[in-house]
Design a protein around this motif. Structure first.
Motif, PDB file in Angstrom:
ATOM      1  N   MET A   1     -51.912  15.552  35.286  1.00  0.00           N
ATOM      2  CA  MET A   1     -50.883  16.573  35.112  1.00  0.00           C
ATOM      3  C   MET A   1     -49.772  16.439  36.146  1.00  0.00           C
ATOM      4  SD  MET A   1     -52.686  20.051  36.633  1.00  0.00           S
ATOM      5  CE  MET A   1     -54.332  19.767  36.036  1.00  0.00           C
TER       6      MET A   1
ATOM      7  N   ALA B   1     -48.501  18.991  29.420  1.00  0.00           N
ATOM      8  CA  ALA B   1     -49.129  20.221  28.940  1.00  0.00           C
ATOM      9  C   ALA B   1     -50.569  19.965  28.519  1.00  0.00           C
ATOM     10  CB  ALA B   1     -48.332  20.797  27.783  1.00  0.00           C
ATOM     11  N   ALA B   2     -50.820  18.846  27.859  1.00  0.00           N
ATOM     12  CA  ALA B   2     -52.175  18.523  27.418  1.00  0.00           C
ATOM     13  C   ALA B   2     -53.126  18.370  28.592  1.00  0.00           C
ATOM     14  CB  ALA B   2     -52.163  17.247  26.582  1.00  0.00           C
ATOM     15  N   HIS B   3     -52.641  17.808  29.700  1.00  0.00           N
ATOM     16  CA  HIS B   3     -53.477  17.614  30.877  1.00  0.00           C
ATOM     17  C   HIS B   3     -53.636  18.893  31.692  1.00  0.00           C
ATOM     18  CE1 HIS B   3     -54.135  13.130  31.390  1.00  0.00           C
ATOM     19  NE2 HIS B   3     -53.429  13.205  30.282  1.00  0.00           N
ATOM     20  N   ARG B   4     -52.614  19.735  31.748  1.00  0.00           N
ATOM     21  CA  ARG B   4     -52.642  20.922  32.606  1.00  0.00           C
ATOM     22  C   ARG B   4     -53.348  22.108  31.952  1.00  0.00           C
ATOM     23  NH1 ARG B   4     -48.771  23.126  37.041  1.00  0.00           N
ATOM     24  NH2 ARG B   4     -49.020  25.378  36.878  1.00  0.00           N
ATOM     25  N   THR B   5     -53.125  22.307  30.665  1.00  0.00           N
ATOM     26  CA  THR B   5     -53.611  23.504  29.985  1.00  0.00           C
ATOM     27  C   THR B   5     -55.108  23.748  30.144  1.00  0.00           C
ATOM     28  OG1 THR B   5     -51.794  23.389  28.376  1.00  0.00           O
ATOM     29  CG2 THR B   5     -53.741  24.672  27.751  1.00  0.00           C
ATOM     30  N   PRO B   6     -55.977  22.732  30.033  1.00  0.00           N
ATOM     31  CA  PRO B   6     -57.412  23.003  30.162  1.00  0.00           C
ATOM     32  C   PRO B   6     -57.832  23.558  31.528  1.00  0.00           C
ATOM     33  CG  PRO B   6     -57.049  20.857  29.150  1.00  0.00           C
ATOM     34  CD  PRO B   6     -55.728  21.317  29.665  1.00  0.00           C
TER      35      PRO B   6
ATOM     36  N   GLU C   1     -55.816  25.733  33.451  1.00  0.00           N
ATOM     37  CA  GLU C   1     -54.959  26.823  33.907  1.00  0.00           C
ATOM     38  C   GLU C   1     -55.645  28.179  34.015  1.00  0.00           C
ATOM     39  OE1 GLU C   1     -51.442  26.605  31.362  1.00  0.00           O
ATOM     40  OE2 GLU C   1     -50.287  26.150  33.168  1.00  0.00           O
ATOM     41  N   SER C   2     -56.476  28.537  33.044  1.00  0.00           N
ATOM     42  CA  SER C   2     -56.933  29.927  32.936  1.00  0.00           C
ATOM     43  C   SER C   2     -57.649  30.465  34.174  1.00  0.00           C
ATOM     44  CB  SER C   2     -57.824  30.092  31.693  1.00  0.00           C
ATOM     45  OG  SER C   2     -58.952  29.255  31.784  1.00  0.00           O
TER      46      SER C   2
ATOM     47  N   GLN D   1     -61.221  18.316  25.635  1.00  0.00           N
ATOM     48  CA  GLN D   1     -59.848  17.999  25.248  1.00  0.00           C
ATOM     49  C   GLN D   1     -59.325  16.707  25.878  1.00  0.00           C
ATOM     50  OE1 GLN D   1     -57.242  21.614  25.521  1.00  0.00           O
ATOM     51  NE2 GLN D   1     -59.114  22.644  26.224  1.00  0.00           N
TER      52      GLN D   1
ATOM     53  N   LEU E   1     -50.659  24.816  40.635  1.00  0.00           N
ATOM     54  CA  LEU E   1     -51.606  25.544  39.801  1.00  0.00           C
ATOM     55  C   LEU E   1     -52.479  26.492  40.620  1.00  0.00           C
ATOM     56  CD1 LEU E   1     -52.601  25.572  36.778  1.00  0.00           C
ATOM     57  CD2 LEU E   1     -54.368  23.960  37.499  1.00  0.00           C
TER      58      LEU E   1
END
Length: 368
Positions: A65, A74-79, A81-82, A192, A320
């Motif tokens: 990311m 986005a594909a690398h960061r999203t998993p 983030e939460s 993912q 992040l």
């Protein structure tokens, strides 16, 4: 002429001289030191990208990311983030962080180098906990981290990836990969991303978390202990502590620079940037922009706009884990300042570093 040694030791006069942007031969690129211009660059990944073969961190750990833009970023960061939002960070980490800080201080004893006895082990423990990594000795992880961060710094200065850095990442790869089958964050990310992608992103988060937290804690304590009048204000009014930490970040962000590469010819602030040029955003320089921060070289715990620093960058690559880093730093610094008779040893060095700036050691004593 600006030298690498100058940028490592005390870059601030040179950064001020070229503000808002200037060419630095020693880095082979443009250096942005004005805050407004830094934000422009950081928020325009279409023009100033990290996705370039020369990007130093990617050369050591692979694509992540940190080194991708657009949909791939986005594909690398999203998993990941939460778990790192503000409310979730406070819910999940407040108690473990405070317990770890208390244990580390209790087992350290005076005198101590708080970088190696508190800041480093705390950041390792918390990041490992956050990612759900298998247990590893803090000293082992710190050895990997040192080798990898030294290699990244060397690449940024034009050198090759070190054998030590490559070996450390290979060991880290095995360690992280062994935890991917768990039901934690790594296991969720593996639904993912490939194993190599999970490992690269975990390495970025792990070492970014260690570097940012270790530097933020030690630099903040160094600033307070070398400015007794400011420390006295915080002791009198503890509500000033969060702002004091932001002021320390403004003066000496743990990550001093971030690299970008121009995707097209463009002119900004009179600089004629060519496609492919390296554009180094100096987060340290942006934090001392006098157009935003009056008397910018002064440590002032009451500074009303200290939080406008860019120590965590801006735009799609904003840090992040910034809420977690702030939580760890406030807990650690508050606990240290409560130690009776706390004193910084005269030989304790000032922050330094080309890419990552922190005190090499924070030597203190206190009353048992």
């Amino acid at each position: 002429m600006v030298t690498l040694a100058e940028l490592d030791r005390d870059p601030h006069p040179a950064l001020a001289a070229i503000r808002p942007i200037g060419w630095v031969d020693a880095l082979g690129g443009w250096v942005v030191t004005g805050r407004a211009l830094a934000i422009t660059v950081l928020r325009d990944p279409g023009t100033f990208t990290v996705d370039d073969p020369r990007f130093s961190t990617a050369q050591v750990v692979g694509p992540s990311m940190l080194s991708l833009d657009g949909p791939a970023h986005a594909a690398h960061r999203t998993p990941f983030e939460s778990p790192f939002g503000l409310a979730e960070t406070r819910r999940r980490f407040q108690q473990p962080v405070e317990s770890t800080v208390a244990d580390l201080i209790a087992t350290s004893g005076s005198p101590a180098d708080l970088r190696t006895s508190l800041a480093g082990p705390l950041s390792v423990a918390v990041v490992a906990y956050a990612l759900g990594l298998p247990q590893a000795a803090a000293a082992t992880v710190l050895d990997w981290y040192t080798a990898i961060s030294d290699s990244v710094t060397g690449v940024a200065a034009g050198r090759s990836v070190t054998a030590e850095g490559a070996a450390a990442f290979a060991e880290l790869h095995k360690h992280v990969a062994s935890g991917i089958d768990s039901d934690g964050l790594l296991g969720a990310a593996a639904q993912q991303l490939s194993v190599d992608e999970v490992v690269a992103n975990a390495a970025v988060l792990m070492f970014g978390g260690i570097e940012t937290t270790e530097g933020m804690i030690t630099n903040a304590l160094w600033h307070l202990l070398t400015h007794p009048e400011q420390l006295a204000l915080v002791r009198t009014d503890p509500s000033l502590l969060p702002n004091a930490l932001e002021e320390s970040l403004r003066l000496e962000p743990a990550a001093a620079v971030v690299d970008r590469y121009a995707t097209r010819d463009i002119e900004i602030a009179g600089a004629h940037i060519r496609r492919g040029d390296l554009v180094v955003v100096s987060l340290a320089g942006a934090g001392r922009d006098p157009e935003v921060f009056p008397d910018p070289d002064t440590f002032d715990v009451r500074r009303s706009n200290a939080r406008r620093h860019l120590a965590f960058a801006s735009g799609p690559h904003i840090c992040l884990g910034m809420h977690l880093t702030r939580l760890e730093t406030q807990s650690a610094v508050a606990a240290v300042l409560a130690l009776p008779g706390l004193r910084l040893e005269p030989d304790s060095p000032a922050p330094r570093g080309l890419v990552f700036r922190k005190v090499p050691a924070l030597n203190v004593t206190w009353e048992a």
